[in-house]
Design an enzyme around this catalytic site. Structure first.
Site, mmCIF file in Angstrom:
data_model
loop_
_atom_site.group_PDB
_atom_site.id
_atom_site.type_symbol
_atom_site.label_atom_id
_atom_site.label_comp_id
_atom_site.label_asym_id
_atom_site.label_seq_id
_atom_site.Cartn_x
_atom_site.Cartn_y
_atom_site.Cartn_z
ATOM 1 N N LEU A 329 13.054 -42.401 -13.491
ATOM 2 C CA LEU A 329 12.879 -40.824 -13.525
ATOM 3 C C LEU A 329 13.619 -39.925 -12.481
ATOM 4 O O LEU A 329 13.882 -38.868 -12.898
ATOM 5 C CB LEU A 329 11.214 -40.255 -13.513
ATOM 6 C CG LEU A 329 10.388 -41.302 -14.594
ATOM 7 C CD1 LEU A 329 9.200 -40.626 -14.421
ATOM 8 C CD2 LEU A 329 10.873 -40.924 -15.886
ATOM 9 N N ASP A 330 14.031 -40.586 -11.544
ATOM 10 C CA ASP A 330 14.532 -40.013 -10.107
ATOM 11 C C ASP A 330 16.359 -40.078 -10.143
ATOM 12 O O ASP A 330 16.696 -41.390 -10.360
ATOM 13 C CB ASP A 330 13.869 -40.577 -9.023
ATOM 14 C CG ASP A 330 14.416 -39.967 -7.740
ATOM 15 O OD1 ASP A 330 15.737 -39.258 -7.812
ATOM 16 O OD2 ASP A 330 14.082 -40.237 -6.790
ATOM 17 N N THR A 331 16.918 -39.094 -10.438
ATOM 18 C CA THR A 331 18.172 -39.116 -10.519
ATOM 19 C C THR A 331 18.912 -38.941 -9.190
ATOM 20 O O THR A 331 20.214 -38.896 -9.272
ATOM 21 C CB THR A 331 18.916 -38.193 -11.552
ATOM 22 O OG1 THR A 331 18.606 -36.827 -11.238
ATOM 23 C CG2 THR A 331 18.237 -38.502 -13.001
ATOM 24 N N SER A 332 18.137 -38.959 -8.104
ATOM 25 C CA SER A 332 18.895 -38.556 -6.869
ATOM 26 C C SER A 332 19.810 -39.713 -6.596
ATOM 27 O O SER A 332 20.867 -39.403 -5.755
ATOM 28 C CB SER A 332 18.019 -38.183 -5.798
ATOM 29 O OG SER A 332 17.208 -39.347 -5.666
#
Ligand SMILES: [Zn+2]
Length: 406
Positions: A329-332
């Site tokens: 879920l994390d696009t960093s």
């Protein structure tokens, strides 16, 4: 096999077949899940009597598993989880479906390696690489390496085939007394700047690396990628002709040859089989549509994006990013990838998180254009090659639009 395992195998195959018939994917997860509910030891029962190889690592495991299964196939029938269902449910289903085979080559999610080793008692374990992946849920790289190291220390009978170019893998495999090293290169260094043993910086020069504070250093590899081929432990060079693009896939082929050699397969026997592998669950597939030749590349994490840029031709490129559950879920992580290699070609972006990508590309000074659909992307590039690089569910979406190419 005990009666309970026979019943579980039969129910598992039926459930998988029903799931396929209902159009719910290949059924391997549900089939394996039901089988293991009936007999929790089903994977061990199904693996018993087979010579098993496991393939694990952050990147390249689906492709390497496919190539290894092709190579070991020289000796006889091989059961394999060819669609990337790489947890015990997928392994159970793959073995149940194939019936009795003398060999099995299984892709294993790196978090499940210990559990799958315990249940399948493999002859060979191949360790490809470790790098950051799915920041919201995956283990830190050093924790993963520690887990592998502890696991292998408890199984000194297993032959380990490991990547000499990845310091984290070398450290993890160092607890095994029987290791064959291959060198397939490592483009991504950002997860191995610090020695996992002593915490000192790791230095690199050419292809070599060493810890500046302890004896950990690159072991001498027995299998080495050189030019368009692979050098075997006897020093003979073999031309590797693949339909799969990029130097990274020659590295995957080298790994497959090294694993197959542990079963007694010679490179000269395996190479023609490797050259027949064209695409893997849609990856690297090429589709012609409206005068455009579309090629699909899957990239899931920073290390695999760098590899995809290396494989892609200098042509218009569509990037698609989602952040659904299977993607993380994390696009960093987008900020861990240097997109500057794309500056000199037309770039299109799409996907649920296209605007996260847009910000990243702007910071990276890569010109781009946003499109709302794959169809729009197709219409906005001239006839010729269109490279598509997408993360997991974005890749599946585009495959679905292209009528499930394979
Ligand atoms: Zn050290």
């Amino acid at each position: 096999m005990p009666l309970i395992a026979k019943v579980a195998t039969s129910v598992s195959k039926t459930a998988a077949a029903l799931s396929r018939a209902a159009g719910r994917g290949d059924g391997s997860v549900i089939g394996g899940w039901i089988g293991l509910k009936i007999d929790p030891d089903l994977l061990a029962h199904l693996a018993s009597g087979r010579a098993v190889a496991l393939v694990s690592g952050t990147n390249g495991k689906t492709t390497t598993t496919r190539l290894t299964a092709a190579a070991v196939g020289v000796l006889g029938r091989v059961a394999t989880n060819s669609f990337g269902a790489n947890m015990p449910t997928g392994h159970t289903s793959a073995l149940a479906k194939e019936g009795h085979t003398p060999f099995a080559v299984l892709e294993v999610d790196e978090h499940y390696l210990a559990q799958v080793i315990d249940q399948t008692r493999p002859k060979v374990v191949a360790l490809l690489n470790l790098s950051r992946d799915q920041l919201d849920r995956a283990k830190e790289v050093a924790m993963m390496a520690q887990l592998w190291k502890t696991t292998l220390a408890g199984h000194p009978d297993i032959r380990v085939v490991a990547n000499a170019d990845d310091p984290m893998v070398v450290w993890a495999a160092g607890s095994s007394p029987q290791t064959t090293w291959f060198s397939a290169g490592q483009r991504w260094h950002d997860d191995s700047f610090v020695c996992p043993e002593s915490g000192h910086p790791i230095e690199r020069s050419g292809g070599d690396w060493w810890c500046t504070g302890c004896p950990l250093r690159r072991p001498r590899p027995q299998w080495v990628v050189e030019d368009e081929g692979v050098i075997d432990p006897r020093g003979d060079w073999h031309l590797v002709k693949l339909q799969l693009p990029g130097r990274v896939n020659i590295g995957n082929a080298a790994t497959a040859l090294a694993v197959a050699a542990e079963f007694g397969v010679r490179p000269i026997e395996a190479l023609p089989r490797l050259s027949r592998v064209a695409s893997i669950a849609g990856r690297y597939a090429q589709v012609d549509r409206d005068g455009r030749n579309i090629r699909l590349l899957l990239a899931k994490n920073p290390a695999s994006w760098l590899e995809a840029f290396d494989m892609a031709d200098q042509a218009p490129t569509l990037l698609s990013i989602n952040a659904r559950d299977p993607d993380g879920l994390d696009t960093s992580w987008l900020y861990d990838v240097d997109f500057s290699p794309l500056r000199d070609r037309p770039v299109l972006i799409t996907g649920d998180r296209a605007f996260d990508l847009a910000v990243r590309l702007q910071v990276n000074q890569v010109p781009f254009r946003h499109v709302n659909s794959f169809d729009e992307a197709l219409r906005s590039v001239p006839p010729g090659r269109l490279e598509v690089i997408a993360n997991y569910t974005a890749f599946q979406d585009i495959r679905a639009e292209l009528d499930r190419v394979n």
